[in-house]
Design a protein around this motif. Structure first.
Motif, PDB file in Angstrom:
ATOM      1  N   HIS A   1       9.151   3.176   2.186  1.00 16.13           N
ATOM      2  CA  HIS A   1       8.246   3.170   1.026  1.00 16.13           C
ATOM      3  C   HIS A   1       9.024   3.463  -0.255  1.00 16.13           C
TER       4      HIS A   1
ATOM      5  N   VAL B   1       0.811  -1.219   0.000  1.00  9.38           N
ATOM      6  CA  VAL B   1       0.000   0.000   0.000  1.00  9.38           C
ATOM      7  C   VAL B   1       0.845   1.269   0.000  1.00  9.38           C
TER       8      VAL B   1
ATOM      9  N   ILE C   1       0.448   4.497  14.362  1.00  5.28           N
ATOM     10  CA  ILE C   1      -0.413   5.560  13.878  1.00  5.28           C
ATOM     11  C   ILE C   1      -0.852   6.366  15.106  1.00  5.28           C
TER      12      ILE C   1
ATOM     13  N   GLY D   1      -0.270   4.164   1.520  1.00  2.52           N
ATOM     14  CA  GLY D   1      -0.431   4.795   2.833  1.00  2.52           C
ATOM     15  C   GLY D   1      -0.710   6.282   2.722  1.00  2.52           C
ATOM     16  N   PRO D   2      -0.931   6.934   3.866  1.00  2.74           N
ATOM     17  CA  PRO D   2      -1.374   8.334   3.853  1.00  2.74           C
ATOM     18  C   PRO D   2      -0.248   9.355   3.794  1.00  2.74           C
ATOM     19  N   TYR D   3       1.014   8.919   3.760  1.00  5.50           N
ATOM     20  CA  TYR D   3       2.109   9.886   3.946  1.00  5.50           C
ATOM     21  C   TYR D   3       2.967  10.135   2.716  1.00  5.50           C
TER      22      TYR D   3
ATOM     23  N   TYR E   1       6.622   2.078  13.717  1.00  9.01           N
ATOM     24  CA  TYR E   1       5.758   3.236  13.608  1.00  9.01           C
ATOM     25  C   TYR E   1       4.422   2.911  14.245  1.00  9.01           C
TER      26      TYR E   1
ATOM     27  N   HIS F   1       9.346   0.348   8.205  1.00  5.66           N
ATOM     28  CA  HIS F   1       9.322   0.111   6.757  1.00  5.66           C
ATOM     29  C   HIS F   1       9.871   1.313   6.019  1.00  5.66           C
TER      30      HIS F   1
ATOM     31  N   VAL G   1      -2.063  -2.319   9.489  1.00  2.00           N
ATOM     32  CA  VAL G   1      -2.559  -2.072   8.138  1.00  2.00           C
ATOM     33  C   VAL G   1      -2.669  -3.381   7.338  1.00  2.00           C
TER      34      VAL G   1
ATOM     35  N   ARG H   1       2.742  -0.413  13.180  1.00  3.46           N
ATOM     36  CA  ARG H   1       3.182  -0.955  11.908  1.00  3.46           C
ATOM     37  C   ARG H   1       4.629  -1.373  12.100  1.00  3.46           C
TER      38      ARG H   1
ATOM     39  N   TYR I   1       7.066  11.228   9.955  1.00  5.72           N
ATOM     40  CA  TYR I   1       7.162  11.540   8.526  1.00  5.72           C
ATOM     41  C   TYR I   1       7.187  13.059   8.354  1.00  5.72           C
TER      42      TYR I   1
HETATM   43  C1  MBD Z   1       1.901   4.416   7.545  1.00 12.66           C
HETATM   44  O1  MBD Z   1       3.178   4.840   7.725  1.00 12.66           O
HETATM   45  C2  MBD Z   1       1.668   3.655   6.457  1.00 12.66           C
HETATM   46  O2  MBD Z   1       2.687   3.387   5.641  1.00 12.66           O
HETATM   47  C3  MBD Z   1       0.374   3.175   6.203  1.00 12.66           C
HETATM   48  C4  MBD Z   1       0.122   2.317   5.010  1.00 12.66           C
HETATM   49  C5  MBD Z   1      -0.658   3.484   7.062  1.00 12.66           C
HETATM   50  C6  MBD Z   1      -0.417   4.253   8.167  1.00 12.66           C
HETATM   51  C7  MBD Z   1       0.862   4.719   8.423  1.00 12.66           C
END
Ligand code: MBD
Ligand code: FE
Length: 277
Positions: A203, A82, A179, A84-86, A177, A201, A231, A198, A141
């Motif tokens: 991206h 995914v 949320i 994701g929101p960032y 991480y 990771h 997630v 999470r 982030y």
């Molecule tokens: C994140 O850093 C992320 O990568 C995703 C998919 C959802 C929430 C936080």
């Protein structure tokens, strides 16, 4: 393609999926005998989530992995994950080898993210761009950092690989991480008895003129949250071992003064014509 035709198709698609979405939600209301009070509370929850700027987060946490599973079904090459929101578009453009934009006192362990990008037939690709973004060692982030510590585009860049598809990107190991715990999404997770974590990771979005674009993430072997990502975005082929580099010559070559970690990954992109029907 004819734009008028495309619009008609879009309208048909909207009607078809929206009518079915409504039917599904109406069945759900009937099935669970949803009360008016529950209905109002649900609407208010969505309004509050939007007010706090978490609508994208909420959707991505609960739904994006399923959308990814549908879209990537039958895809060849490296597994997707995914967005994701960032994600932030238009990050600074760099050429490999490079160091991601960072603060003067960037916290955490230095990391070399390196590897190659090939086509599914094994040929190295010339002209690949890696759009990379990650949390810092504190789990923040840039652009979304509530503490406003990180600089704009901190640990984000669009990096061009060399002509043989090789890349060497100096960065810092990202932290596990979670949320935001205090917002509506975090509150819902708590109410559900789920944790907000999470696995750590990094991206990447990969693009090349002749290939299908890829959005994915890499995870570190041994992370305690690999099996319980909130997630649900972890895929086994995306888990990589962080290898400590202690060779003085390598340390010097990276312009560092102490051992660092290496994260090696060889990406594979399908040609556009290779897309499964
Ligand atoms: C994140 O850093 C992320 O990568 C995703 C998919 C959802 C929430 C936080
Ligand atoms: Fe992320």
């Amino acid at each position: 393609m004819n734009t008028a035709n495309a619009r008609v198709r879009q309208e048909e698609r909207l009607r078809e999926v929206f009518e079915n979405l409504l039917a599904t939600v109406k069945d759900f209301v009937q099935h669970h005998e949803v009360t008016h009070d529950e209905y109002r509370r649900a609407v208010e929850f969505l309004c509050e989530t939007a007010r706090q700027g978490e609508l994208t987060l909420l959707c991505d946490v609960f739904l994006e992995a399923t959308v990814d599973a549908v879209e990537s079904s039958g895809r060849m090459g490296t597994a997707s994950s995914v967005e994701g929101p960032y994600y932030v578009p238009e990050a600074p453009v760099l050429r490999s080898p490079c160091v991601l934009p960072h603060r003067a006192n960037e916290p955490g362990e230095p990391m070399l993210f390196h590897g190659t990008v090939r086509a599914t037939d094994g040929t190295p690709l010339d002209g690949v761009m890696l759009d990379v973004w990650q949390a810092d060692a504190n789990g923040a982030y840039s652009h979304f950092d509530v503490a406003k510590e990180a600089a704009p585009y901190n640990l984000r860049a669009r990096v061009f690989c060399d002509e043989r598809g090789r890349f060497e990107i100096r960065t810092w190991v990202s932290a596990p991480y979670h949320i935001p715990k205090d917002g509506p999404t975090g509150g819902l997770l708590t109410a559900l008895g789920r944790h907000p974590y999470r696995p750590a990771h990094i991206h990447v979005k990969l693009s090349h003129p002749q290939c299908l674009p890829l959005t994915t993430q890499l995870f570190y072997e041994g992370d305690p949250y690999l099996d319980s990502d909130v997630v649900g975005a972890v895929k086994a082929p995306l888990i990589v071992r962080l290898v400590k580099q202690e060779d003085p010559a390598e340390i010097r070559r990276q312009g560092l003064g102490s051992p660092f970690y290496a994260l090696k990954y060889d990406f594979v992109l399908p040609h556009r014509t290779a897309k499964a029907a």
